[in-house]
Design an enzyme around this catalytic site. Structure first.
Site, PDB file in Angstrom:
ATOM      1  NE  ARG A 241     -34.216  41.292  56.302  1.00  7.64           N
ATOM      2  CZ  ARG A 241     -35.341  41.028  55.648  1.00  7.64           C
ATOM      3  NH1 ARG A 241     -35.832  39.786  55.624  1.00  7.64           N
ATOM      4  NH2 ARG A 241     -35.982  41.988  54.999  1.00  7.64           N
ATOM      5  CD  GLU A 270     -30.425  36.233  52.292  1.00  7.92           C
ATOM      6  OE1 GLU A 270     -31.007  36.949  51.454  1.00  7.92           O
ATOM      7  OE2 GLU A 270     -30.929  35.913  53.376  1.00  7.92           O
ATOM      8  CG  HIS A 289     -34.573  36.460  51.314  1.00  4.09           C
ATOM      9  ND1 HIS A 289     -33.746  37.307  51.980  1.00  4.09           N
ATOM     10  CD2 HIS A 289     -35.837  36.867  51.632  1.00  4.09           C
ATOM     11  CE1 HIS A 289     -34.451  38.195  52.658  1.00  4.09           C
ATOM     12  NE2 HIS A 289     -35.740  37.938  52.463  1.00  4.09           N
TER      13      HIS A 289
HETATM   14  P1  NAD Z   1     -43.218  42.820  62.874  1.00  2.00           P
HETATM   15  O1  NAD Z   1     -42.531  44.101  63.157  1.00  2.00           O
HETATM   16  O2  NAD Z   1     -44.672  42.822  62.573  1.00  2.00           O
HETATM   17  O3  NAD Z   1     -42.982  41.794  64.084  1.00  2.00           O
HETATM   18  C1  NAD Z   1     -41.742  41.625  64.712  1.00  2.00           C
HETATM   19  C2  NAD Z   1     -42.011  41.281  66.161  1.00  2.00           C
HETATM   20  O4  NAD Z   1     -40.762  40.981  66.793  1.00  2.00           O
HETATM   21  C3  NAD Z   1     -42.652  42.446  66.972  1.00  2.00           C
HETATM   22  O5  NAD Z   1     -43.832  42.011  67.619  1.00  2.00           O
HETATM   23  C4  NAD Z   1     -41.568  42.836  67.955  1.00  2.00           C
HETATM   24  O6  NAD Z   1     -42.087  43.253  69.197  1.00  2.00           O
HETATM   25  C5  NAD Z   1     -40.803  41.523  68.096  1.00  2.00           C
HETATM   26  N1  NAD Z   1     -39.458  41.704  68.632  1.00  2.00           N
HETATM   27  C6  NAD Z   1     -38.598  42.732  68.430  1.00  2.00           C
HETATM   28  N2  NAD Z   1     -37.462  42.522  69.114  1.00  2.00           N
HETATM   29  C7  NAD Z   1     -37.610  41.339  69.742  1.00  2.00           C
HETATM   30  C8  NAD Z   1     -36.782  40.589  70.613  1.00  2.00           C
HETATM   31  N3  NAD Z   1     -35.570  41.023  70.965  1.00  2.00           N
HETATM   32  N4  NAD Z   1     -37.247  39.412  71.089  1.00  2.00           N
HETATM   33  C9  NAD Z   1     -38.474  38.951  70.750  1.00  2.00           C
HETATM   34  N5  NAD Z   1     -39.314  39.641  69.945  1.00  2.00           N
HETATM   35  C10 NAD Z   1     -38.876  40.805  69.434  1.00  2.00           C
HETATM   36  O7  NAD Z   1     -42.381  42.160  61.667  1.00  2.00           O
HETATM   37  P2  NAD Z   1     -42.911  41.080  60.623  1.00  2.00           P
HETATM   38  O8  NAD Z   1     -43.519  41.783  59.453  1.00  2.00           O
HETATM   39  O9  NAD Z   1     -43.649  40.032  61.342  1.00  2.00           O
HETATM   40  O10 NAD Z   1     -41.500  40.507  60.103  1.00  2.00           O
HETATM   41  C11 NAD Z   1     -40.748  39.603  60.887  1.00  2.00           C
HETATM   42  C12 NAD Z   1     -39.427  39.293  60.215  1.00  2.00           C
HETATM   43  O11 NAD Z   1     -39.656  38.661  58.955  1.00  2.00           O
HETATM   44  C13 NAD Z   1     -38.548  40.502  59.916  1.00  2.00           C
HETATM   45  O12 NAD Z   1     -37.197  40.189  60.222  1.00  2.00           O
HETATM   46  C14 NAD Z   1     -38.681  40.685  58.412  1.00  2.00           C
HETATM   47  O13 NAD Z   1     -37.562  41.330  57.851  1.00  2.00           O
HETATM   48  C15 NAD Z   1     -38.785  39.234  57.985  1.00  2.00           C
HETATM   49  N6  NAD Z   1     -39.360  39.001  56.652  1.00  2.00           N
HETATM   50  C16 NAD Z   1     -38.799  38.016  55.888  1.00  2.00           C
HETATM   51  C17 NAD Z   1     -39.312  37.745  54.630  1.00  2.00           C
HETATM   52  C18 NAD Z   1     -38.741  36.645  53.775  1.00  2.00           C
HETATM   53  O14 NAD Z   1     -38.997  36.606  52.575  1.00  2.00           O
HETATM   54  N7  NAD Z   1     -37.986  35.716  54.341  1.00  2.00           N
HETATM   55  C19 NAD Z   1     -40.413  38.482  54.139  1.00  2.00           C
HETATM   56  C20 NAD Z   1     -40.991  39.455  54.975  1.00  2.00           C
HETATM   57  C21 NAD Z   1     -40.461  39.705  56.250  1.00  2.00           C
END
Ligand code: NAD
Length: 326
Positions: A241, A270, A289
């Site tokens: 994000r 965005e 994105h």
């Molecule tokens: P997830 O919840 O499976 O994993 C996120 C991880 O981050 C977790 O293991 C959590 O413990 C960790 N975390 C939380 N706070 C933290 C911190 N302060 N420091 C370090 N680690 C921390 O999520 P995901 O499905 O892997 O998604 C990850 C990111 O990708 C999200 O921000 C999501 O919105 C984004 N995303 C982007 C797109 C895109 O098209 N660009 C698509 C899907 C998801």
């Protein structure tokens, strides 16, 4: 055992969608006897205006907050097209007893490979070469020096679904994979990933790839201090994000030469304003994105986000719960 839940009549507002049509959603809801209204809302006021007589919302980027829940107490569920749910105020939903659902696992492979594609592009200077060749030049030093990837360390911030997949596919390219995630137990770190503290991640990695959720803790987390710890010539990737990274600090780090470049699929705003200096920078690679996108991934995203509402109406709870409603 028979499910004691009795199906509730449902009318859903589908709003703020990027898709060319809603054929899939319409056919799913028609089969489930759910009424549909559609409107492209970008503000809470627009969501309120469009959601009269609706008890469910299917949303993408439209902000769903206290104002919406207070004005429309009949809304009992908000399902988000996407893994992230930062556009929905979950604390307000909890206060109002509204279910919040998402679609967390549709695009794990897409986002992880997109982040790695950007990483390898920047390390191998693919886009730089392409621009140079199209401009008429032909020499392997055109993009500057290149380090052997097999000698470098890649760092993952947030080792969840996507971060873990990124680590898994990156491990064959890099010498070392390190990660920081304070919410995992040691056993959740695969054997090939070395657990490190936050500062060590930024100080030791040649590439840091951001994969945390956006929340109050992570907003602006990748700031000037952390970027200042990074090695000269390192890279930052963000496919999570936009608001997790302080983009002014990132621009300063790239302009000063501390960072060799950045790969960004997401931005705090965005689309970005025309002429945005970070987006325009030649060593910053940007995609709109799009990391989640593949034909299969998009269909899965839409099917799962829509199904949450069918499951709630028919069985009392969505398939993917973020906030439990009452
Ligand atoms: P997830 O919840 O499976 O994993 C996120 C991880 O981050 C977790 O293991 C959590 O413990 C960790 N975390 C939380 N706070 C933290 C911190 N302060 N420091 C370090 N680690 C921390 O999520 P995901 O499905 O892997 O998604 C990850 C990111 O990708 C999200 O921000 C999501 O919105 C984004 N995303 C982007 C797109 C895109 O098209 N660009 C698509 C899907 C998801």
């Amino acid at each position: 055992m028979e499910n004691p839940h009795r199906a509730v009549p449902c009318r859903v507002l589908i709003t703020d969608f990027d898709f060319p049509d809603l054929e899939l959603e319409h056919s799913m809801y028609q089969a489930a006897g759910i009424e549909v209204v559609t409107a492209q809302c970008r503000t809470p006021e627009e969501v309120i205006a469009a959601s009269a007589h609706c008890n469910a919302l299917l949303v993408q980027y439209a902000p769903v907050n206290e104002q919406v829940f207070a004005a429309r107490p009949e809304i009992r569920i908000a399902s988000r097209y996407g893994a992230g749910f930062d556009t929905i105020d979950t604390a307000a939903a909890l206060r109002h007893g509204v279910w919040v659902a998402n679609s967390p696992d549709y695009g794990v492979g897409e986002v992880a490979t997109h982040a790695l594609a950007m990483t390898l592009d920047l390390l191998r200077h693919i886009t730089v070469y392409d621009r140079a060749v199209k401009a008429g030049s032909w020499h392997y030093t055109q993009g500057g020096t290149i380090r052997r990837i097999g000698e470098l360390t890649v760092g993952v911030l947030g080792l969840g679904r996507i971060g873990k997949r990124y680590a898994h596919i990156a491990r064959d390219c890099f010498a070392r994979v390190i990660a920081h995630d304070p919410y995992l137990i040691d056993g959740d770190f695969p054997a090939y990933v070395e657990r490190v503290e936050l500062d060590a991640l930024f100080a030791q990695a040649d590439v840091v790839s951001v994969h945390t959720p956006l929340n109050t803790e992570t907003r602006g987390m990748v700031n000037a201090r952390l970027l200042g710890l990074m090695k000269h010539g390192s890279l930052l990737m963000n496919c999570a994000r936009g608001a997790i990274v302080d983009t002014q600090a990132l621009l300063a780090a790239v302009e000063s030469g501390r960072l060799d470049g950045a790969g960004l699929d997401v931005l705090p705003i965005e689309p970005p304003a025309p002429g945005d200096a970070l987006v325009a920078h030649p060593r910053v690679l940007v995609s709109p994105h799009a990391a989640f996108y593949s034909v299969t991934g998009e269909r899965e995203l839409r099917r799962k986000a829509a199904q949450n509402i069918i499951d709630w109406a028919q069985r009392g709870r969505p398939s993917y719960t973020v906030v439990q409603g009452s």
